[in-house]
Design a protein around this motif. Structure first.
Motif, PDB file in Angstrom:
ATOM      1  N   LEU A   1       0.835  -1.212   0.000  1.00 58.38           N
ATOM      2  CA  LEU A   1       0.000   0.000   0.000  1.00 58.38           C
ATOM      3  C   LEU A   1       0.866   1.258   0.000  1.00 58.38           C
ATOM      4  O   LEU A   1       1.834   1.354   0.771  1.00 58.38           O
ATOM      5  N   GLY A   2       0.490   2.251  -0.816  1.00 63.97           N
ATOM      6  CA  GLY A   2       1.306   3.458  -0.936  1.00 63.97           C
ATOM      7  C   GLY A   2       2.603   3.109  -1.641  1.00 63.97           C
ATOM      8  O   GLY A   2       3.688   3.536  -1.246  1.00 63.97           O
ATOM      9  N   CYS A   3       2.486   2.329  -2.727  1.00 61.15           N
ATOM     10  CA  CYS A   3       3.664   1.714  -3.376  1.00 61.15           C
ATOM     11  C   CYS A   3       4.480   2.701  -4.190  1.00 61.15           C
ATOM     12  O   CYS A   3       5.577   2.364  -4.642  1.00 61.15           O
TER      13      CYS A   3
ATOM     14  N   ILE B   1       3.375  -1.625   4.113  1.00 63.04           N
ATOM     15  CA  ILE B   1       3.270  -0.178   3.872  1.00 63.04           C
ATOM     16  C   ILE B   1       4.680   0.380   4.069  1.00 63.04           C
ATOM     17  O   ILE B   1       5.184   0.449   5.193  1.00 63.04           O
ATOM     18  N   PHE B   2       5.332   0.720   2.957  1.00 63.36           N
ATOM     19  CA  PHE B   2       6.710   1.196   3.013  1.00 63.36           C
ATOM     20  C   PHE B   2       6.754   2.728   2.996  1.00 63.36           C
ATOM     21  O   PHE B   2       6.372   3.360   2.003  1.00 63.36           O
ATOM     22  N   GLU B   3       7.214   3.301   4.036  1.00 63.47           N
ATOM     23  CA  GLU B   3       7.410   4.756   4.172  1.00 63.47           C
ATOM     24  C   GLU B   3       6.216   5.558   3.639  1.00 63.47           C
ATOM     25  O   GLU B   3       6.394   6.537   2.928  1.00 63.47           O
TER      26      GLU B   3
ATOM     27  N   ILE C   1      -0.649  -0.630  -4.634  1.00 64.95           N
ATOM     28  CA  ILE C   1      -1.787   0.301  -4.646  1.00 64.95           C
ATOM     29  C   ILE C   1      -1.296   1.682  -4.233  1.00 64.95           C
ATOM     30  O   ILE C   1      -0.523   1.821  -3.278  1.00 64.95           O
ATOM     31  N   ASP C   2      -1.739   2.705  -4.964  1.00 71.41           N
ATOM     32  CA  ASP C   2      -1.365   4.074  -4.604  1.00 71.41           C
ATOM     33  C   ASP C   2      -2.454   5.013  -5.128  1.00 71.41           C
ATOM     34  O   ASP C   2      -3.111   4.717  -6.124  1.00 71.41           O
ATOM     35  N   VAL C   3      -2.608   6.162  -4.453  1.00 75.38           N
ATOM     36  CA  VAL C   3      -3.598   7.145  -4.911  1.00 75.38           C
ATOM     37  C   VAL C   3      -3.055   8.095  -5.962  1.00 75.38           C
ATOM     38  O   VAL C   3      -3.805   8.905  -6.504  1.00 75.38           O
TER      39      VAL C   3
ATOM     40  N   ASP D   1      -7.344   4.178  -3.110  1.00 72.48           N
ATOM     41  CA  ASP D   1      -6.987   4.562  -1.756  1.00 72.48           C
ATOM     42  C   ASP D   1      -6.587   3.311  -0.970  1.00 72.48           C
ATOM     43  O   ASP D   1      -7.149   2.226  -1.182  1.00 72.48           O
ATOM     44  N   ALA D   2      -5.632   3.498  -0.048  1.00 70.41           N
ATOM     45  CA  ALA D   2      -5.148   2.353   0.731  1.00 70.41           C
ATOM     46  C   ALA D   2      -6.255   1.738   1.582  1.00 70.41           C
ATOM     47  O   ALA D   2      -6.177   0.560   1.935  1.00 70.41           O
ATOM     48  N   ALA D   3      -7.266   2.527   1.929  1.00 73.49           N
ATOM     49  CA  ALA D   3      -8.362   1.983   2.736  1.00 73.49           C
ATOM     50  C   ALA D   3      -9.464   1.411   1.845  1.00 73.49           C
ATOM     51  O   ALA D   3     -10.518   1.013   2.328  1.00 73.49           O
TER      52      ALA D   3
HETATM   53  C1  LIG Z   1       6.694   8.805   0.671  1.00 79.90           C
HETATM   54  S1  LIG Z   1       5.848   8.019  -0.622  1.00 79.90           S
HETATM   55  C2  LIG Z   1       6.429   6.340  -0.478  1.00 79.90           C
HETATM   56  C3  LIG Z   1       6.360   5.588  -1.768  1.00 79.90           C
HETATM   57  C4  LIG Z   1       6.996   4.191  -1.737  1.00 79.90           C
HETATM   58  N1  LIG Z   1       6.324   3.322  -0.809  1.00 79.90           N
HETATM   59  C5  LIG Z   1       8.460   4.258  -1.414  1.00 79.90           C
HETATM   60  O1  LIG Z   1       8.867   3.725  -0.377  1.00 79.90           O
HETATM   61  O2  LIG Z   1       9.214   4.866  -2.184  1.00 79.90           O
HETATM   62  C6  LIG Z   1       4.223   7.905   0.001  1.00 79.90           C
HETATM   63  C7  LIG Z   1       3.240   7.328  -0.992  1.00 79.90           C
HETATM   64  O3  LIG Z   1       1.997   7.126  -0.322  1.00 79.90           O
HETATM   65  C8  LIG Z   1       0.977   7.412  -1.246  1.00 79.90           C
HETATM   66  N2  LIG Z   1      -0.259   7.641  -0.484  1.00 79.90           N
HETATM   67  C9  LIG Z   1      -0.539   8.647   0.360  1.00 79.90           C
HETATM   68  N3  LIG Z   1      -1.774   8.528   0.850  1.00 79.90           N
HETATM   69  C10 LIG Z   1      -2.304   7.390   0.301  1.00 79.90           C
HETATM   70  C11 LIG Z   1      -3.540   6.710   0.441  1.00 79.90           C
HETATM   71  N4  LIG Z   1      -4.500   7.188   1.209  1.00 79.90           N
HETATM   72  N5  LIG Z   1      -3.731   5.593  -0.274  1.00 79.90           N
HETATM   73  C12 LIG Z   1      -2.733   5.099  -1.078  1.00 79.90           C
HETATM   74  N6  LIG Z   1      -1.560   5.698  -1.241  1.00 79.90           N
HETATM   75  C13 LIG Z   1      -1.322   6.829  -0.550  1.00 79.90           C
HETATM   76  C14 LIG Z   1       1.511   8.611  -2.000  1.00 79.90           C
HETATM   77  O4  LIG Z   1       0.831   8.823  -3.217  1.00 79.90           O
HETATM   78  C15 LIG Z   1       2.962   8.232  -2.176  1.00 79.90           C
HETATM   79  O5  LIG Z   1       3.188   7.523  -3.359  1.00 79.90           O
END
Ligand SMILES: C[S@@+](CC[C@H](N)C(=O)[O-])C[C@H]1O[C@@H](n2cnc3c(N)ncnc32)[C@H](O)[C@@H]1O
Length: 380
Positions: free
Chosen positions: A194-196, A261-263, A217-219, A246-248
């Protein structure tokens, strides 16, 4: 440096003793130098000057050669090279007015696949401060600056910064944690990331666990587009799917062997809802892993030492607050109602989010020396 600026004596007055004023001013001058020299790194990166110097090797380049080789202006090139030498970022070739990168510089400034590549960090801060008017408006009136507005610089520097770690270290790190590795190694394991972002973690997992099916998955639309391209380039599009959501959002309940969920949790406006959704989507014997900044449990800034010098606190925490001011917090607060976590999601904060989402426990995994990160396992 003795005092705020050479030749300007400190003045005792309402502000404190002369020594205290001088010590404080020295701290500010160091910050000014840091800002200016970071901006000079932005210039060298953007114009390809570091890359040209790296290619030239120990013989270095004269200003005219640097300018000619990069399609830039000699007078500016000379000024920049002299400034870089003063700052210690380049060195003079003995006996010649030529400049070269010192040992170790290319690894930090030019080699993108290096675990010590620092340019993504510089580019991310550049992307953040480029929105200063919007940031100031948000600081005054509320709201924020969304990830989408931070643009390609932020998206790409985020991806470039973590990619070497995912590609070179993630498989070994996860293999070192037996119970997690066992779940990921299940034939046909379903793994969601999630948030990939641009998908480098998802793709690293796909390579490490050939029997698994991955979903990132990412928004952020451009991130998902880039992730799909990266998957195609690696021939992994059949094993790693990427969804704009959305992650949810909806992932079938009880369907996932593992969720990562990485960073990204600290960026998400509704972390508790996301963690609750993750708890629902993971199988009862599955694993949930959150990787986030390895910050301290509590906020404990430094201060003035016995000689009046101010260290200000731990370097990692200072860096993370810099990201938080200009990138993560404004991004998160751009969604109304956001939790506004900020970059420094301290362990007790994650534990509170996890408890509110119904988890029984949060465990710090024994993965050390993984860039600036800590890995947590959340036990449903
Ligand atoms: C700091 S980046 C990290 C990206 C990746 N995981 C990495 O480690 O390089 C945060 C990511 O979270 C995504 N994000 C933020 N809120 C989100 C949500 N509600 N659902 C899915 N993705 C989300 C952003 O679009 C962004 O790509």
């Amino acid at each position: 440096m003795d005092g705020a600026a050479d030749g300007v004596a400190g003045t005792a007055g309402e502000g404190g003793s002369e020594a205290a004023v001088d010590a404080y001013a020295d701290r500010v001058v160091a910050a000014v130098l840091g800002f200016a020299e970071t901006a000079s790194i932005v210039v060298g990166d953007a114009l390809g000057w570091y890359a040209a110097l790296a290619a030239a090797g120990s013989g270095g380049l004269a200003p005219a050669e640097l300018a000619a080789g990069t399609g830039t202006q000699e007078r500016y090139a000379r000024e920049w090279l002299e400034q870089q030498a003063m700052a210690g970022f380049v060195e003079l070739v003995p006996g010649a007015h030529r400049f070269r990168l010192p040992e170790g510089a290319a690894e930090a400034l030019v080699h993108e696949g290096s675990l010590t590549a620092l340019m993504p960090m510089v580019r991310m801060l550049r992307a953040g401060v480029a929105n200063m008017p919007e940031l100031l408006a948000a600081y005054r009136n509320g709201g924020g600056v969304p990830w989408a507005l931070l643009g390609a610089d932020a998206r790409e520097s985020q991806a470039d910064g973590n990619r070497p770690w995912f590609e070179q270290r993630l498989a070994a790190a996860l293999a070192s944690v037996g119970p997690v590795h066992k779940v990921l190694s299940r034939p046909g394991a379903q793994i969601t990331d999630l948030g990939c972002g641009c998908g480098w973690s998802t793709l690293a997992l796909a390579r490490a666990y050939p029997g698994a099916a991955l979903t990132g998955i990412d928004v952020d639309g451009p991130s998902i587009g880039q992730a799909r391209e990266n998957a195609r380039a690696l021939g992994l599009e059949g094993r790693a799917a990427f969804r704009l959501a959305d992650a949810a959002g909806p992932v079938a309940p009880g369907s996932q062997d593992a969720v990562f969920i990485f960073e990204a949790l600290h960026d998400m406006p509704f972390p508790v809802q996301v963690l609750a959704a993750v708890r629902a989507m993971v199988k009862p014997d599955g694993v949930v892993v959150v990787m986030d900044e390895a910050v301290a449990d509590t906020f404990s800034p430094g201060g003035a030492g016995p000689d009046g010098a101010r260290d200000g606190g731990d370097v990692l925490e200072r860096l993370m607050y810099a990201y938080s001011l200009f990138v993560c917090l404004p991004d998160s607060l751009s969604t109304p109602g956001s939790a506004g976590t900020g970059t420094l999601m301290r362990p007790p904060v994650l534990e509170r989010y996890a408890a509110e989402a119904g988890y029984a426990a949060v465990e710090k995994l024994p993965i050390e020396d993984f860039s600036v990160f800590r890995f947590y396992r959340l036990h449903p």
